[in-house]
Scaffold this motif. Structure first.
Motif, mmCIF file in Angstrom:
data_model
loop_
_atom_site.group_PDB
_atom_site.id
_atom_site.type_symbol
_atom_site.label_atom_id
_atom_site.label_comp_id
_atom_site.label_asym_id
_atom_site.label_seq_id
_atom_site.Cartn_x
_atom_site.Cartn_y
_atom_site.Cartn_z
ATOM 1 N N ASN A 58 33.257 41.903 37.415
ATOM 2 C CA ASN A 58 33.084 40.652 38.130
ATOM 3 C C ASN A 58 34.236 39.704 37.801
ATOM 4 O OD1 ASN A 58 31.948 38.809 39.818
ATOM 5 N ND2 ASN A 58 30.335 38.177 38.417
ATOM 6 N N GLY A 59 35.064 39.390 38.805
ATOM 7 C CA GLY A 59 36.205 38.494 38.623
ATOM 8 C C GLY A 59 37.470 39.184 38.152
ATOM 9 N N ALA A 60 37.426 40.493 37.916
ATOM 10 C CA ALA A 60 38.609 41.225 37.461
ATOM 11 C C ALA A 60 39.538 41.497 38.640
ATOM 12 C CB ALA A 60 38.195 42.538 36.809
ATOM 13 N N HIS A 61 40.832 41.608 38.345
ATOM 14 C CA HIS A 61 41.829 41.949 39.360
ATOM 15 C C HIS A 61 42.140 43.436 39.227
ATOM 16 C CE1 HIS A 61 46.209 41.376 40.990
ATOM 17 N NE2 HIS A 61 45.449 42.059 41.817
ATOM 18 N N VAL A 62 41.798 44.194 40.267
ATOM 19 C CA VAL A 62 41.983 45.638 40.269
ATOM 20 C C VAL A 62 43.011 46.006 41.332
ATOM 21 C CG1 VAL A 62 40.852 47.881 40.595
ATOM 22 C CG2 VAL A 62 39.607 46.010 39.505
ATOM 23 N N GLU A 137 50.504 36.435 41.024
ATOM 24 C CA GLU A 137 50.551 34.995 41.303
ATOM 25 C C GLU A 137 49.338 34.558 42.117
ATOM 26 O OE1 GLU A 137 54.302 34.275 43.176
ATOM 27 O OE2 GLU A 137 55.448 34.719 41.351
ATOM 28 N N LYS A 138 48.850 35.428 42.992
ATOM 29 C CA LYS A 138 47.717 35.088 43.844
ATOM 30 C C LYS A 138 46.366 35.342 43.172
ATOM 31 C CE LYS A 138 50.270 36.028 48.058
ATOM 32 N NZ LYS A 138 50.426 36.910 49.217
ATOM 33 N N LEU A 139 46.239 36.474 42.458
ATOM 34 C CA LEU A 139 44.928 36.867 41.917
ATOM 35 C C LEU A 139 44.867 36.905 40.391
ATOM 36 C CD1 LEU A 139 44.013 39.790 44.375
ATOM 37 C CD2 LEU A 139 43.301 37.400 44.471
ATOM 38 N N GLY A 140 45.939 36.564 39.730
ATOM 39 C CA GLY A 140 45.945 36.595 38.268
ATOM 40 C C GLY A 140 46.425 37.939 37.745
#
Length: 171
Positions: A58-62, A137-140
């Protein structure tokens, strides 16, 4: 030493030497307890293998390479179902957009995002590096990278021509 003391000492010595079997139940109890402790520790150690804990996405950038189809798309869908932000990377932009629409159907909240990046990960490393920087830059920062990009040739090994083994970016 009186005769009574001598007899008493002899009896005590005889009982001490010949009564070890009285300790046998206690020794067996200790062995059984040791086996039980060892078994419980073994179960504790292998429990993650038997029933692994689910990843907390949940909230991770994959980032999923090869995410426009097949296993890559399936993994992207599952990660999105668990609340992850997804970056799909593949060569074919049309397939990427179709995959994005399919993945977005499984959103669990309105904050989730699916980014599509059309790039060939086998060609130019600097281009791939720049694309990853833009997505960060967009999603961390990238929490998980799943590499599913690739091609397959369906044929018997003995019947394939040598030219088919050469790396080709035409696929």
């Amino acid at each position: 030493m009186s005769s009574e003391e001598a007899v008493s000492s002899t009896i005590t010595d005889w009982l001490f030497i010949h009564s070890w079997w009285l300790l046998l139940p206690f020794i067996m109890l200790l062995v059984v307890a040791a086996f039980i402790v060892a078994f419980v520790l073994l179960l504790y150690m292998i429990s993650p293998l038997i029933s692994p804990k689910p990843l907390k996405l949940n909230g991770a950038h994959v980032v999923v390479t090869g995410g426009s189809s097949g296993i890559g798309k399936g993994i992207a869908i599952e990660c999105y179902r668990q609340g992850a932000f997804i970056t799909l990377v593949a060569r074919d932009e049309e397939k990427l957009l179709r995959a994005k629409k399919e993945v977005e159907k499984y959103a669990i909240n309105d904050k989730q995002v699916v980014l599509c990046v059309s790039v060939d990960v086998s060609s130019d490393y600097t281009q791939v590096e720049n694309v990853i920087k833009q997505t960060q830059e967009k999603l961390g920062p990238v929490d998980m990278l799943i590499n599913c990009a690739g091609t397959a040739i369906s044929a018997k090994f003995e019947e394939m021509e040598v030219e088919r083994f050469k790396v080709s970016n035409d696929n």
